[in-house]
Design an enzyme around this catalytic site. Structure first.
Site, mmCIF file in Angstrom:
data_model
loop_
_atom_site.group_PDB
_atom_site.id
_atom_site.type_symbol
_atom_site.label_atom_id
_atom_site.label_comp_id
_atom_site.label_asym_id
_atom_site.label_seq_id
_atom_site.Cartn_x
_atom_site.Cartn_y
_atom_site.Cartn_z
ATOM 1 N N ASP A 1 40.624 5.200 -22.464
ATOM 2 C CA ASP A 1 42.307 4.730 -22.943
ATOM 3 C C ASP A 1 42.277 3.635 -23.720
ATOM 4 O O ASP A 1 41.467 2.670 -23.794
ATOM 5 C CB ASP A 1 42.813 4.402 -21.574
ATOM 6 C CG ASP A 1 42.887 5.794 -20.732
ATOM 7 O OD1 ASP A 1 42.399 6.910 -20.738
ATOM 8 O OD2 ASP A 1 43.713 5.706 -19.487
ATOM 9 N N ASP A 2 43.476 3.419 -24.019
ATOM 10 C CA ASP A 2 44.323 2.706 -25.040
ATOM 11 C C ASP A 2 43.552 2.497 -26.362
ATOM 12 O O ASP A 2 44.038 1.470 -27.172
ATOM 13 C CB ASP A 2 44.102 1.285 -24.087
ATOM 14 C CG ASP A 2 44.716 1.283 -22.787
ATOM 15 O OD1 ASP A 2 45.342 2.301 -22.440
ATOM 16 O OD2 ASP A 2 44.714 0.290 -22.230
ATOM 17 N N HIS B 1 38.291 2.085 -20.716
ATOM 18 C CA HIS B 1 38.869 1.531 -21.650
ATOM 19 C C HIS B 1 38.071 1.212 -23.015
ATOM 20 O O HIS B 1 37.268 0.337 -22.898
ATOM 21 C CB HIS B 1 39.631 0.471 -21.578
ATOM 22 C CG HIS B 1 40.837 0.859 -20.357
ATOM 23 N ND1 HIS B 1 40.381 0.547 -19.068
ATOM 24 C CD2 HIS B 1 41.899 1.292 -20.427
ATOM 25 C CE1 HIS B 1 41.587 0.779 -18.308
ATOM 26 N NE2 HIS B 1 42.431 1.423 -18.995
ATOM 27 N N HIS C 1 48.542 9.104 -24.717
ATOM 28 C CA HIS C 1 48.513 7.980 -23.638
ATOM 29 C C HIS C 1 49.812 7.151 -24.127
ATOM 30 O O HIS C 1 49.709 5.942 -23.883
ATOM 31 C CB HIS C 1 47.346 7.062 -23.911
ATOM 32 C CG HIS C 1 47.284 6.351 -22.739
ATOM 33 N ND1 HIS C 1 47.343 6.608 -21.277
ATOM 34 C CD2 HIS C 1 46.810 4.864 -22.726
ATOM 35 C CE1 HIS C 1 47.227 5.457 -20.553
ATOM 36 N NE2 HIS C 1 46.785 4.411 -21.287
HETATM 37 NI NI NI Z 1 46.301 2.662 -20.508
#
Ligand code: NI
Length: 341
Positions: free
Chosen positions: A149-150, A291, A200
Site C-alpha cells: 500500500d501507499d 507498504h 487506495h
Molecule cells: Ni494505506
C-alpha cells in the site's frame, strides 16, 4: 432465434388444452429465453454483487472503447447504470452483453462487454460452453497473496518490483492517486512486471469520516490518475485503514480488499521484526498487508518470500487466492473470509 420457438411452443400447448401440459412444454422446450425477456435476476442467479460487477465492467469498457479523458473517467461512478435485478436494459448474443444506457453526460448509448469477461459473473447457461466457469480443483498447495500500500515510490517500488520478478512472485499494489500523478511511469512498471494495481484513495483520508461526496471523489480522482498512467481502471479498492461502510462501498462497485495479516511494517520500521511477524502470523489463504514506502519493509520482502516458500507456500494473485471471481461490494479478508459491506 428463440422467440418464435417460444410462440410456437406456447401455441402448441394451448391447442393441447391443459395448463399442466402448457407448463411442461414451456419447461422442457424453451431452454434459452430470448434476451428481450431476460432480467439481471436470471442472468446473475439473483445476485446483486454480480450485477455490481457488471456495472463496473461497463464503466471499464466505456473508458477503453471511448478513450475517455481523465475528467470523463471521474464521472464514471455517477454514470446511470441498472441497480435493480429486474431491469432488462441489455441484450445478449453469443459473444456480447450489450448494455443500453439511459441519457448521460458522456453521450454514450451502449457498451458492449465481451462474454469472455463475464465467465463466472453471469450464469453458465447464458454463456457459450467454451466460457463456462468451472471451480478450480482443490489441492493441498498452501497459498498466500502479497499486497503493498501507499505507493508508488520512485526509488523503493522499482527495487521491490525487481525482487518480486526475480522470485516470480505476483503482488497487488494499492496506490494513492496523489503519488500516481507524480510517478505515472512507476505505475506502468508495476503492471509491466506482472502485478496488479488497486485504488487506495487520493491522499489517504479515512473515507468513512469525510462524507460520501468527498469519499467518492477520492476514489474517482485516483481511478482517473491510474487510468491516465496505465490505460486501465483499478479493479479493486482498498480503503485507507480498511475503513468502509455500505454507502461508500456501494458507490465504488468493486471488491474491497482487506487483509488478515498486518505485517506491522509501518509500526516496527525494522526489517527482522517485520519478517518475523509475517512468518509467524501467515496461514493458508492469507492476504498480507505491507507498504512499499518504507525501506525497512522493502528490505524485508526477500526474507519473507524465502521463509514462506520454505514453509510450503506458493505466492498467488488475489483471484487465484480467492478461487472464485471477486465480486463487487464484498470485502475480502482472505481465502475463506469474505463479508458484505
Ligand atoms: Ni494505506
Amino acid at each position: 432465434m428463440k422467440f418464435s420457438k417460444l410462440i410456437t411452443t406456447v401455441a402448441v400447448a394451448f391447442s393441447v388444452g391443459t395448463l399442466a401440459t402448457q407448463a411442461h412444454a414451456a419447461k422442457s422446450k424453451v431452454t434459452t429465453p430470448n434476451s428481450q425477456h431476460l432480467t439481471f435476476k436470471q442472468l446473475t442467479g439473483n445476485n446483486s454483487h454480480r450485477l455490481g460487477t457488471i456495472r463496473q465492467l461497463t464503466r471499464s469498457q466505456i473508458a477503453t472503447d471511448h478513450k475517455l479523458s481523465g475528467k470523463q473517467v471521474q464521472y464514471l461512478m455517477a454514470l446511470p447504470l441498472p441497480h435493480r435485478l429486474t431491469a432488462r436494459n441489455f441484450t445478449l448474443d453469443s459473444q456480447t452483453l450489450t448494455m443500453h444506457l439511459t441519457k448521460n453526460k458522456l453521450n454514450v448509448k451502449i457498451a458492449k462487454i465481451p462474454l469472455s469477461k463475464l465467465s463466472g459473473i453471469i450464469l453458465n447457461r447464458y454463456l457459450p460452453k467454451t466460457l463456462w466457469y468451472h471451480k478450480p480443483a482443490t489441492t493441498n498447495q498452501k497459498v498466500v497473496a502479497l499486497t503493498f500500500d501507499d505507493g508508488p515510490d520512485p526509488v523503493l517500488t522499482p527495487k521491490l518490483l525487481k525482487t518480486l520478478k526475480k522470485a516470480n512472485v505476483p503482488a497487488t499494489f494499492f496506490e494513492v492517486g496523489s503519488s500516481v500523478i507524480k510517478y505515472p511511469q512507476i505505475s506502468r512498471m508495476v503492471l509491466k512486471y506482472g502485478n496488479q494495481i488497486g485504488n487506495h484513495s487520493w491522499n489517504h483520508p479515512q473515507l468513512t469520516k469525510i462524507g460520501k461526496a468527498k469519499a467518492i471523489h477520492q476514489i474517482a480522482a485516483t481511478d482517473a490518475a491510474v487510468y491516465k498512467a496505465t490505460g486501465t481502471l483499478p479493479s479493486f479498492v482498498r480503503p485507507p485503514y480498511g475503513a468502509i461502510n455500505e454507502t461508500i462501498g456501494a458507490a465504488f462497485d468493486r471488491p474491497t480488499i482487506q487483509w488478515d495479516v498486518d505485517s506491522l511494517d509501518w509500526s516496527y520500521l525494522n526489517t527482522p521484526k517485520t519478517v518475523n511477524h509475517v512468518l509467524s502470523t501467515t496461514h493458508n489463504g492469507s492476504i498480507i498487508l505491507m507498504h512499499d514506502i518504507h525501506p525497512t519493509s522493502v528490505a524485508a520482502v526477500p526474507s519473507i518470500i524465502n521463509g514462506l516458500k520454505k514453509r510450503g507456500y506458493k505466492f498467488v494473485t488475489l483471484e487465484q487466492l480467492i478461487q472464485k471471481p471477486l465480486l463487487s461490494n464484498y470485502q475480502y479478508f482472505g481465502r475463506n473470509d469474505f463479508r458484505n459491506l
